[in-house]
Write a protein that holds these residues in place. Structure first.
Motif, PDB file in Angstrom:
ATOM      1  N   PHE B  34       0.760  -1.166   0.000  1.00 17.65           N
ATOM      2  CA  PHE B  34      -0.013   0.097  -0.090  1.00 17.65           C
ATOM      3  C   PHE B  34       0.987   1.294  -0.070  1.00 17.65           C
ATOM      4  O   PHE B  34       1.997   1.398   0.510  1.00 17.65           O
ATOM      5  N   TYR B  36       0.129   5.183   1.270  1.00 18.87           N
ATOM      6  CA  TYR B  36      -0.671   6.293   2.083  1.00 18.87           C
ATOM      7  C   TYR B  36      -0.264   7.608   1.898  1.00 18.87           C
ATOM      8  O   TYR B  36       0.979   7.762   1.761  1.00 18.87           O
ATOM      9  N   GLN B  38      -0.401  11.370   3.466  1.00 14.88           N
ATOM     10  CA  GLN B  38      -0.876  12.327   4.720  1.00 14.88           C
ATOM     11  C   GLN B  38      -0.276  13.510   4.400  1.00 14.88           C
ATOM     12  O   GLN B  38       0.665  14.155   4.520  1.00 14.88           O
ATOM     13  N   ASN B  41      -1.424  17.847   9.135  1.00 17.18           N
ATOM     14  CA  ASN B  41      -2.122  17.816  10.176  1.00 17.18           C
ATOM     15  C   ASN B  41      -3.579  17.137   9.748  1.00 17.18           C
ATOM     16  O   ASN B  41      -4.704  17.571  10.112  1.00 17.18           O
ATOM     17  N   GLN B  42      -3.417  16.153   8.858  1.00 19.59           N
ATOM     18  CA  GLN B  42      -4.620  15.424   8.499  1.00 19.59           C
ATOM     19  C   GLN B  42      -4.159  14.010   8.941  1.00 19.59           C
ATOM     20  O   GLN B  42      -3.189  13.386   9.181  1.00 19.59           O
ATOM     21  N   GLY B  43      -5.241  13.066   8.473  1.00 19.58           N
ATOM     22  CA  GLY B  43      -5.009  11.649   8.579  1.00 19.58           C
ATOM     23  C   GLY B  43      -4.501  11.076   7.490  1.00 19.58           C
ATOM     24  O   GLY B  43      -3.964  11.482   6.458  1.00 19.58           O
ATOM     25  N   LEU B  44      -4.518   9.868   7.544  1.00 16.72           N
ATOM     26  CA  LEU B  44      -3.732   8.788   6.407  1.00 16.72           C
ATOM     27  C   LEU B  44      -5.038   8.570   5.206  1.00 16.72           C
ATOM     28  O   LEU B  44      -6.114   7.969   5.368  1.00 16.72           O
ATOM     29  N   LYS B  49      -3.185   0.748  -3.993  1.00 20.67           N
ATOM     30  CA  LYS B  49      -2.595  -0.728  -3.377  1.00 20.67           C
ATOM     31  C   LYS B  49      -2.231  -1.948  -4.318  1.00 20.67           C
ATOM     32  O   LYS B  49      -3.022  -1.770  -5.456  1.00 20.67           O
ATOM     33  N   PHE B  90       3.790   7.462   2.735  1.00 16.41           N
ATOM     34  CA  PHE B  90       3.913   6.297   3.595  1.00 16.41           C
ATOM     35  C   PHE B  90       3.834   4.888   2.835  1.00 16.41           C
ATOM     36  O   PHE B  90       2.402   4.565   2.243  1.00 16.41           O
ATOM     37  N   ILE B 105       2.131  -2.854   8.461  1.00 17.27           N
ATOM     38  CA  ILE B 105       3.295  -2.211   9.016  1.00 17.27           C
ATOM     39  C   ILE B 105       4.116  -1.248   7.990  1.00 17.27           C
ATOM     40  O   ILE B 105       3.865  -1.388   6.808  1.00 17.27           O
ATOM     41  N   PHE B 106       4.122   0.215   8.846  1.00 13.71           N
ATOM     42  CA  PHE B 106       4.365   1.299   7.823  1.00 13.71           C
ATOM     43  C   PHE B 106       5.922   1.439   7.800  1.00 13.71           C
ATOM     44  O   PHE B 106       6.920   1.216   8.599  1.00 13.71           O
TER      45      PHE B 106
END
Lengths: 117, 116
Positions: B34, B36, B38, B41-44, B49, B90, B105-106
């Motif tokens: 995957f 991702y 970000q 100041n935000q989410g993932l 994928k 990520f 796992i990142f």
């Protein structure tokens, strides 16, 4: 679906106080994960659940952290007592083991930014 | 055990230039991969994928990635970046379906800094 919902978005607390972070996963997802993000450690998996049962909490400091999932639509991460080193952004994510193929994946919440002073 | 290595902590690039963000993984079994993104100041947010099938995967915002099993890599590419692509990226891995664990796992992340 509203996605994964976390509350609060921001939390500032004094050292020694109890802090509770909340998460509502996507309906139908049977996995729930708690991650912590810091500059030094990056994204760390703290604990995850499958069908409300803890599957792995090896990343969670057990002396002060506890995670619960009393039902399929709600989970909490509690820190007691809190310390300045707990300051981080805490993310909740959910996924579905049964959602194979193109639907498979994790959905993350917006996170809770915790500051312990 | 499985791990993810993102070789570059920061990648500066000029607007409209191509970019490649590198990711290598280690695992003794088949994996899902995957990327991702970000924003500050935000989410993932999931970019793309790889689960199976075609090794070239296309995602949102014009990004694509190629799964290379022999080199255990999953590099992310975009032919022409915009200022709005400035964010942390990520790479992440999960052991293939059917395993006893389902942990994502990142890697440590790569900051893409697009300059005008």
């Amino acid at each position: 679906d509203a996605g994964v919902i976390q509350s609060p978005r921001h939390e500032v607390t004094e050292m020694g106080q109890e802090v509770t972070l909340r998460c509502k996963p996507i309906s139908g997802h049977d996995y729930l994960f708690w991650y912590r993000q810091t500059m030094m450690q990056g994204l760390e998996l703290l604990v995850y659940f499958n069908n409300k049962a803890v599957m792995d909490d090896s990343g969670m400091p057990k002396d002060r952290f506890s995670a619960k999932m009393p039902n399929a639509s709600f989970s909490t991460l509690k820190i007691q007592p809190s310390e300045p080193r707990d300051s981080a952004v805490y993310f909740c994510a959910s996924s579905s083991e049964s959602g194979q193929g193109s639907n498979y994946g994790y959905t993350f919440g917006s996170g809770t930014r915790l500051t312990v002073v | 055990a499985q791990s993810v290595t993102q070789l570059d902590s920061q990648v500066p690039v000029f607007e409209e230039a191509p970019v490649e963000l590198r990711c290598n993984y280690s695992s003794s079994v088949s994996v899902y991969l995957f990327w991702y993104v970000q924003y500050p100041n935000q989410g993932l947010q999931l970019l793309l994928k790889y689960l199976s099938g075609s090794t070239l995967v296309k995602g949102i915002n014009g990004f694509e990635a190629e799964f290379n099993k022999s080199q255990t890599s999953f590099h992310l590419r975009k032919p022409s970046v915009h200022i709005s692509d400035t964010a942390e990226y990520f790479c992440a891995v999960i052991r293939g379906y059917g395993g006893a664990t389902n942990k994502l796992i990142f890697g440590t992340g790569t900051l893409l800094a697009v300059q005008p």
